[in-house]
Design an enzyme around this catalytic site. Sequence first.
Site, PDB file in Angstrom:
ATOM      1  N   ARG A  91      43.501 -60.211 -82.662  1.00 15.90           N
ATOM      2  CA  ARG A  91      44.474 -61.614 -82.559  1.00 15.90           C
ATOM      3  C   ARG A  91      45.926 -61.184 -83.067  1.00 15.90           C
ATOM      4  O   ARG A  91      45.799 -60.629 -84.331  1.00 15.90           O
ATOM      5  CB  ARG A  91      43.662 -62.896 -82.899  1.00 15.90           C
ATOM      6  CG  ARG A  91      41.974 -63.491 -82.489  1.00 15.90           C
ATOM      7  CD  ARG A  91      41.981 -64.295 -82.887  1.00 15.90           C
ATOM      8  NE  ARG A  91      40.441 -64.818 -82.435  1.00 15.90           N
ATOM      9  CZ  ARG A  91      40.366 -64.949 -80.517  1.00 15.90           C
ATOM     10  NH1 ARG A  91      41.846 -65.330 -80.732  1.00 15.90           N
ATOM     11  NH2 ARG A  91      39.945 -65.068 -80.569  1.00 15.90           N
ATOM     12  N   HIS A 109      46.436 -49.527 -87.628  1.00 14.60           N
ATOM     13  CA  HIS A 109      46.180 -49.579 -86.135  1.00 14.60           C
ATOM     14  C   HIS A 109      45.928 -48.335 -85.827  1.00 14.60           C
ATOM     15  O   HIS A 109      46.767 -47.053 -86.266  1.00 14.60           O
ATOM     16  CB  HIS A 109      47.390 -50.099 -85.868  1.00 14.60           C
ATOM     17  CG  HIS A 109      47.625 -49.870 -84.715  1.00 14.60           C
ATOM     18  ND1 HIS A 109      47.156 -50.929 -83.367  1.00 14.60           N
ATOM     19  CD2 HIS A 109      48.224 -49.161 -83.323  1.00 14.60           C
ATOM     20  CE1 HIS A 109      47.456 -50.756 -82.312  1.00 14.60           C
ATOM     21  NE2 HIS A 109      48.352 -49.496 -82.151  1.00 14.60           N
TER      22      HIS A 109
HETATM   23  C1  GAR Z   1      40.086 -49.818 -85.763  1.00 12.34           C
HETATM   24  O1  GAR Z   1      40.339 -48.404 -85.437  1.00 12.34           O
HETATM   25  C2  GAR Z   1      41.291 -50.297 -86.223  1.00 12.34           C
HETATM   26  O2  GAR Z   1      42.714 -49.206 -86.140  1.00 12.34           O
HETATM   27  C3  GAR Z   1      41.648 -51.045 -84.811  1.00 12.34           C
HETATM   28  O3  GAR Z   1      40.344 -51.278 -85.125  1.00 12.34           O
HETATM   29  C4  GAR Z   1      39.081 -50.543 -85.301  1.00 12.34           C
HETATM   30  C5  GAR Z   1      38.332 -51.672 -85.958  1.00 12.34           C
HETATM   31  O4  GAR Z   1      37.015 -50.979 -86.254  1.00 12.34           O
HETATM   32  N1  GAR Z   1      42.653 -52.165 -84.729  1.00 12.34           N
HETATM   33  C6  GAR Z   1      43.375 -52.418 -83.576  1.00 12.34           C
HETATM   34  O5  GAR Z   1      43.501 -51.773 -83.183  1.00 12.34           O
HETATM   35  C7  GAR Z   1      44.364 -53.079 -84.654  1.00 12.34           C
HETATM   36  N2  GAR Z   1      45.572 -53.598 -83.071  1.00 12.34           N
HETATM   37  P1  GAR Z   1      35.996 -51.196 -87.256  1.00 12.34           P
HETATM   38  O6  GAR Z   1      35.444 -52.518 -86.477  1.00 12.34           O
HETATM   39  O7  GAR Z   1      35.079 -49.818 -87.228  1.00 12.34           O
HETATM   40  O8  GAR Z   1      36.606 -51.232 -88.568  1.00 12.34           O
END
Ligand code: GAR
Length: 186
Positions: A91, A109
Site C-alpha cells: 500500500r 523493493h
Molecule cells: C519482497 O520481495 C519485497 O521486496 C516486495 O514484496 C516482497 C515481500 O515478500 N515488495 C514490494 O514489491 C514493494 N513494492 P515477503 O512477504 O516474503 O517478505
Amino acid sequence: MKQLAVFASGTGTNFEAIAKACAEGVLEARVAVMVCDKPGAAVIEKAQRYGVKTFVFNPKEYSGKAEYEAEIVKVLDSEKIDLVCLAGYMRIVGDVLLDAYEGKIINIHPSLLPSFKGAHAVEDAVAYGVKVYGITIHWVNSELDGGKIIAQEAFPYEGDDPAEVHRLGQKIEHRLYIETIKKLIK
Ligand code: GAR
C-alpha cells in the site's frame, strides 16, 4: 534497544528475517509490532510464532486510508517505535502516517529503483528483458516506491523465469535489509 515495526501484506519472509535477527541478537532491536492489512496472510502466523504483537486490519472496514492510518499511528506511538520497516506492505503510505513518522519509514523493493516501481516489479523487468536485476531499500514518501535510496544491490540474470529472479532476489533482500537496519539504528 530500538523498537521496530514491520508492515507486511503477504508471506512475510522479510518479516521473519528481521524477527530472527532480533531474536538472535544480530540486530540490537525488538520487533514490537507487525502491522498487516490482509487478515489471513501467512505473515500473521509467523509473527505469532516469534511472539510478536500483531495489528491486523481490513482496509474495507474503514472509511478510508486516513482512518486506518490513525489507528496504526496510535499503535506505533504506544510502542514508541523508532523505525518502521515496510516488508511487502503493498500500500502507498498516506498523509496521516507520513505526518507522524516520515523519516522513520523504510521500504524494500525488488528492483533497481527508479526502474520498475509497483507490485509486479520482477515480472515487468523480466518482460522488458532486463539482464541486471536488483534490490533497493529506500526512505518512504508519498510516491509509490519513491523516496531517497539508502541501499541497493544488483545481480545478473540472463534467463526469463520470474520465479528464479524472485528466488535470487529474496536471498539478497533478507541480508541487505538486516545490514541496512543495523546501520540505521546505530
Ligand atoms: C519482497 O520481495 C519485497 O521486496 C516486495 O514484496 C516482497 C515481500 O515478500 N515488495 C514490494 O514489491 C514493494 N513494492 P515477503 O512477504 O516474503 O517478505
